[in-house]
Enzyme design. Structure first.
Site, mmCIF file in Angstrom:
data_model
loop_
_atom_site.group_PDB
_atom_site.id
_atom_site.type_symbol
_atom_site.label_atom_id
_atom_site.label_comp_id
_atom_site.label_asym_id
_atom_site.label_seq_id
_atom_site.Cartn_x
_atom_site.Cartn_y
_atom_site.Cartn_z
ATOM 1 N N ASP A 79 0.834 -1.207 0.000
ATOM 2 C CA ASP A 79 0.000 0.000 0.000
ATOM 3 C C ASP A 79 0.871 1.260 0.000
ATOM 4 O OD1 ASP A 79 -2.493 1.235 -0.016
ATOM 5 O OD2 ASP A 79 -3.232 0.148 1.737
ATOM 6 N N ASP A 112 -9.870 3.763 -3.413
ATOM 7 C CA ASP A 112 -10.540 2.581 -2.882
ATOM 8 C C ASP A 112 -11.999 2.521 -3.336
ATOM 9 O OD1 ASP A 112 -8.224 2.007 -1.573
ATOM 10 O OD2 ASP A 112 -8.987 2.370 0.449
#
Length: 359
Positions: free
Chosen positions: A134, A189
């Site tokens: 990430d 996201d």
């Protein structure tokens, strides 16, 4: 087709699997993960190709060990990650794990900046098959250099591991990530809403030249079974299949409905998503997407984004054919033979996924 990383036998088709985040967030533990693994087997998802079980953010202890290693939270993963990975492997699945390129993960746990080679080596020792990296807490850092370091670290670890690059498409990763990782996020996201799905899809349309076997645009994990309508769920999967996108289920597979399961394991949908040619679909015009398949046929997705029923279709000329047979991939039946055009009326937010063979 984009130019990908050196062929390493990984991700020749878009990865299929399950990730813990969308259903559980940080609230994961060993029991939940193993129950999900059992469900992937019992529901037939593993046998349909959903191979990677990935635990996302939340598995770590608050600090590294005295030796500098990442360690699992002893309260939620008391046996450690190696034992968990062994149990996942024993079920015929591959095991994936999460870390972050910055100073802390998105949930504030230890991340991997400055520890890339150490962490990749530890993951390899644990039997990890898939690493998601990430991009939280990375102020002032350059993703190209940092993910290049991760690519080197994964290679040096000596175990084949899929590298999933997750910097949310902020720095145009499709231009540089194909030689570093196997998939890269193209967007923020996803949320379990029609608006989120369609906004993400609109961002994918110019990215088709960059994807192909071993290197994939990733529009994020699936939200199927997480609260959208049945039609919206099917359109979500239809679009991910036409995009040759990784299909990482994000629902609670332990308790999903029969209809959600049938959607995820639909064989002709999966055949399109997993087609070995690896060509990402592109829009012919609003509501009509198409991609070429390895056997010479074309896949076509028709989508009604409106809030009222609408008729949509295409001509065979648009696909480079004169006449063709049209097969409904969801119904698994031919719906037209030797036609010069095809149209259908779709309910609001509904779709059709078709395979078109020139006559």
């Amino acid at each position: 087709m984009g130019i990908g990383r050196l062929a390493d036998g990984l991700a020749a088709t878009p990865p299929l699997g399950w990730n813990s985040w969308n259903a559980f967030g940080r609230k994961i533990d060993e029991r939940t993960v193993l129950e999900a693994a059992d469900a992937l087997v019992a529901t037939g998802m593993r046998d349909a190709g959903y191979r990677y079980l990935v635990i996302d953010d939340g598995w770590e202890a608050p600090e590294r060990s005295a030796e500098g290693d990442l360690v699992a939270d002893p309260a939620t993963f008391p046996r450690g990650i190696r034992a968990l990975a062994d149990d996942v492997h024993a079920r015929g699945l591959a095991f994936g794990i999460y870390t972050d390129a910055g100073t802390r993960t998105c949930q504030g746990l230890p991340a991997s900046l400055g520890y890339e080679f150490r962490d990749a080596r530890r993951f390899a020792e644990w039997g990890v098959d898939y690493v998601k990296v990430d991009w939280c807490h990375t102020d002032g850092l350059g993703p190209r250099a940092l993910y290049a370091k991760w690519a080197l670290a994964v290679h040096a670890a000596g175990r084949p591991m899929v590298l999933s690059i997750c910097e949310w498409g902020r720095h145009r990763p499709w231009e540089w990530a194909p030689v570093l990782g196997h998939l890269w996020r193209t967007c923020w996201d996803i949320q379990a809403s029609w608006e989120s799905v369609m906004t993400i899809v609109a961002r994918q349309s110019p990215l088709w030249p960059y994807a192909g076997p071993g290197h994939w645009n990733d529009p994020d994990m699936l939200e199927v079974g997480n609260g959208m309508s049945a039609e919206e769920d099917r359109t979500h999967v239809t679009l991910w299949a036409i995009l040759a996108a990784p299909l990482m289920a994000g629902n609670d597979v332990r308790s999903m409905s029969a209809s959600t399961r049938e959607l995820l394991v639909a064989p002709e949908m999966l055949a399109i998503d997993q087609d070995p040619l690896g060509e990402q679909g592109r829009p012919l015009r609003d509501g009509v997407w198409a991609r070429s398949l390895a056997d010479g046929s074309r896949a076509v997705a028709l989508v009604n984004a409106a809030d009222a029923a609408a008729e949509t279709g295409f001509t065979m000329d648009e696909l480079g054919a004169r006449r063709a047979t049209v097969r409904d991939a969801w119904a698994r039946e031919d719906v037209a033979s030797r036609v010069t055009s095809y149209s259908t009326t779709l309910a609001p937010h509904a779709s059709a996924l078709l395979r078109v063979r020139a006559a």
